[in-house]
Design a protein around this motif. Structure first.
Motif: not given
Lengths: 300, 506
Positions: A28-30, A204, A228-230, A233, A297-300
């Motif tokens: 949930h943090i991503y 990768n 993957n969370p990477r 973005e 924005d909420q995620e920041d």
């Protein structure tokens, strides 16, 4: 009350193996728009019960904020799918993801089970959403019927690994998926639901990932699965409108407002008449941007 | 005036240069180096010559990290020679030093001073192995203790990857590389300067002058050549890699944004970051900001990694102040980049001077635990066992204008934000911001920072809210049970006692 909304931001759907408590706790943090807990292919047969138990408890106890929570169940014919539904539907999953959907009947069968469970638990019938993953030649050819098979469907998705195997090919530059993607996209649009693209497994290779994301965005997809969370973005960067497009969209909407004020039915921008589809696209672009900014924005 | 009337004027002729000079050597320098040097045939001879006695204090550096073979070799030798009741004052100790356990049991070593402790030795000490508590000092605290005489070193045993016959020692070799390099000898330099006697142990004797050198011959008494000073793989290898852990990357990215928003990211800024996953990864995000905005740093300080050196070579960081090189690339950079400057522990962090840590705009530090008072523990684990090192944590945290702690909210099932840390290593007053994967909290003592971060659109939470979140996720752990016996003293950087570590109860 329905636990799902058909029309929401779905740029990214993050896959989490259902038997990995650390990842379940942290996901949930991503910034992914949707989280998909997997009970199917990423979970070994001997871990199926563990995963179901973990995901059930995660749904009951963890706070995932405003994210859409999806669970991929095992297919019903395996016998595991029913057990999965019996756990996750009462636990309050937003959307059930059906794997390996070959026909409309698969969706109808699953919906029947969900409805039964909803009634048994005194839940509002229809409150659980569904999405179907299409992973075979049959499924692709039946995409239109699948997309229209249930009111609960929020979208259909491509599962490429099984699909290319079925086609007797392998994943390459994307040309091998062009037909399937186009079918799924058109089927989804004809039913007014979301079209979601498959995973890109080489974590990768960011360049390759961005190229694929750019392609599916051009085709018209709403979003893509990530493993993957990477990948989140870069994916959101691809799916967010460029500043230039955004400014143009705002300018179009301004011109429309001006025309309205003037009482004129015809609006124009820089000497060009603004057609209805142009307005629609501008509205969607702004909606996507605003929803995306709000979420990010909420995620920041 | 009649010069001859000055009393004793006639005697001046019998003093100093007027009385003649010592016999001039006329042999070639090459001839002279064969006899007039500081090389002693073996360690025993050097120890005897040093005048070491029972009960004295001996020192070691930790630049060979977990590859160090010097300390064990020296203590084994001292044990064989029958020494007892020694104080080992090491700049730090690692897992490789587990053989000390035997020497503590047999009375060779009765006191220990160090920055950190890991592995079996740490386990045993946490279970009450020693009669006297270990004294834990920060790098700056140790430097201050040494220079002020609070910690008096009788004999320093300093391993060096290169040394000439006169004692000019260095952390790498200028001529052909023999595979062992540790880069900076920053901590060893302080010991060499202040110890009564200094013995250099090297595997690599090079011709005089071993220039440039970390330790000058004027600080050295004896040079001993030994075959094996350490395992190159354990000393350092390759380049430190940026973490790929998405959680650490998220924390790092947020921390970089915090630095910028708080106003400490400007052209000519100064920085230090730890080598841990998240803290090091902050460099990666700052680098992009520096390129995008055309900003460069005046210097980077501290333990130096390959990433910092790469940014120096890219022209993003003007100068490097290196007290300890963390990887082989950093050691090689020290060798080839002339604006990569080796510094000693006093220069780095002693509170008795306006040392380099006081010139930091910001520092990024990690933590095992942080409590709602922003106190940080980097020394004892969640089971009460010692498993870390103070390092430069309190020194940099106090010195830097903005001190940021990066930590996950929980590690596995262990909460990192708690009501009370097990051991206070850095007091909350020195910490300004906590960045976790689940939110950013600013110390109420820095409303200016909170205001700036909020203005920049960074959402803030409170440290109490983070603690609640952590406990909601993993539950409240049972308190650790200790006995009354004190096994360690955690000193603050000014060498006052900040906290004590007790023996764990089993």
């Amino acid at each position: 009350m329905k636990r799902y909304t058909k029309d929401r931001l779905r740029r990214s759907m993050m896959f989490v193996p259902g038997n990995n408590p650390g990842m379940i706790r942290d996901v949930h943090i991503y910034a992914a728009d949707s989280i998909m807990f997997d009970l199917e292919d990423s979970v070994a047969y001997t871990e199926k019960d563990t995963a179901r138990f973990l995901v059930y408890n995660a749904l009951k106890t963890l706070d995932f904020g405003k994210k859409e929570i999806v669970v991929r169940i095992n297919d019903l014919s395996s016998g595991l799918g029913i057990k999965d539904l019996e756990a996750i539907v009462p636990a309050g999953v937003h959307v059930v993801r059906l794997p390996k959907t070959d026909s409309a009947q698969d969706v109808i069968d699953c919906e029947k089970e969900i409805e039964h469970i909803e009634r048994e638990h005194g839940m509002e019938v229809g409150s659980t959403g569904m999405m179907a993953a299409i992973e075979s030649a049959n499924g692709v050819l039946n995409a239109r019927e699948i997309a229209h098979a249930s009111d609960r469907l929020i979208g259909i998705a491509l599962g490429a690994e099984d699909y290319v195997t079925d086609l007797k090919t392998t994943r390459a530059d994307g040309i091998e998926l062009l037909f399937a993607r186009s079918m799924i996209l058109n089927a989804a649009r004809s039913a007014g639901i979301a079209a979601l693209d498959t995973v890109f497994s080489d974590v990768n290779n960011e360049e390759g990932f961005i190229a694929e994301a750019t392609l599916v965005k051009k085709l018209g997809f709403d979003g893509k699965s990530v493993i993957n969370p990477r990948q989140i973005e870069p994916l959101h960067r691809v799916f967010m409108p460029s500043e230039k497009d955004l400014n143009k969209a705002y300018a179009i909407m301004e011109a429309i407002e001006d025309a309205k004020k003037r009482g004129s039915g015809v609006a124009s921008l820089k000497g060009k008449m603004i057609d209805k589809p142009v307005v629609l696209r501008a509205q969607r672009l702004i909606a996507l941007y605003e929803a995306g900014t709000r979420v990010d924005d909420q995620e920041d | 005036m009649d010069v001859k009337k000055i009393p004793h004027i006639s005697e001046i002729g019998n003093h100093g240069a007027y009385a003649g000079i010592p016999a001039k050597s006329v042999s070639t320098f090459d001839e002279r180096t064969k006899s007039g040097n500081k090389i002693v045939e073996n360690l025993e001879a050097a120890i005897k010559a040093s005048g070491l006695k029972d009960g004295m204090t001996i020192s070691f550096h930790h630049h060979f990290r977990n590859g160090d073979h010097v300390l064990n070799y020296v203590i084994d030798t001292l044990a064989k020679m029958g020494f007892k009741n020694l104080t080992v004052a090491a700049s730090s100790l690692a897992g490789v030093h587990a053989p000390l356990i035997q020497h503590i049991k047999n009375g060779v070593v009765t006191h220990i001073e160090t920055s950190g402790l890991r592995g079996e030795l740490a386990e045993e000490i946490s279970r009450g192995l020693m009669d006297f508590p270990i004294v834990f000092r920060s790098h700056g605290g140790r430097a201050a203790a040494i220079e002020s005489g609070l910690l008096h070193i009788d004999v320093a045993f300093l391993g060096a990857p290169s040394c000439d016959p006169y004692g000019n020692a260095n952390g790498y070799s200028r001529d052909d590389d023999d595979g062992i390099a540790c880069g900076s000898l920053g901590y060893a330099r302080t010991d060499a300067k202040f110890a009564d006697k200094v013995i250099i142990l090297t595997n690599h004797l090079v011709p005089y002058p071993n220039a440039p050198f970390a330790i000058p011959e004027s600080d050295v008494d004896y040079v001993v050549k030994i075959e094996d000073i350490g395992d190159p793989a354990g000393i350092m290898s390759g380049a430190t890699r940026y973490t790929k852990n998405p959680k650490e990357l998220k924390i790092a990215q947020t921390a970089a944004n915090v630095v910028e928003a708080a106003g400490y990211f400007y052209d000519g800024f100064t920085m230090q970051m730890g080598s841990g996953g998240a803290s090091l990864a902050v460099a990666r995000y700052l680098r992009q900001k520096m390129i995008d905005q055309g900003i460069h740093a005046r210097f980077a300080l501290g333990g130096i990694t390959s990433q910092i050196c790469a940014m120096h070579e890219e022209g993003l960081i003007d100068k490097i102040l290196d007290v300890q090189s963390f990887d082989l690339d950093a050691a090689l950079s020290l060798k080839k980049n002339h604006l990569h400057q080796q510094i000693d522990a006093v220069y780095y962090a002693s509170h008795l001077h306006n040392s380099a840590v006081n010139k930091l705009d910001f520092v990024i530090l990690s933590a095992l635990e942080i409590d709602v008072g922003f106190n940080v523990n980097v020394l004892t684990g969640s089971d009460g066992v010692i498993r870390g090192a103070i390092g430069g944590h309190p020194d940099t945290a106090e010195g830097a204008s903005l001190s940021i702690i990066v930590a996950p909210l929980c590690r596995g099932r262990i909460p990192c934000v708690v009501d009370h840390v097990q051991t206070v290593i850095t007091p909350g007053a020195a910490i300004d911001v906590l960045v976790t994967d689940q939110g950013v909290a600013v110390n109420p003592s820095r409303p200016d920072v909170a205001e700036k971060l909020t203005a920049a659109g960074i959402h803030l939470t409170t440290i109490e809210a983070l603690r609640d979140k952590a406990l909601a996720e993993v539950g409240t752990p049972d308190p650790i049970r200790y006995t009354d016996k004190i096994v360690g003293l955690a000193m603050y950087r000014d060498n006052t006692v900040l906290d004590v570590i007790r023996q764990i109860e089993e």
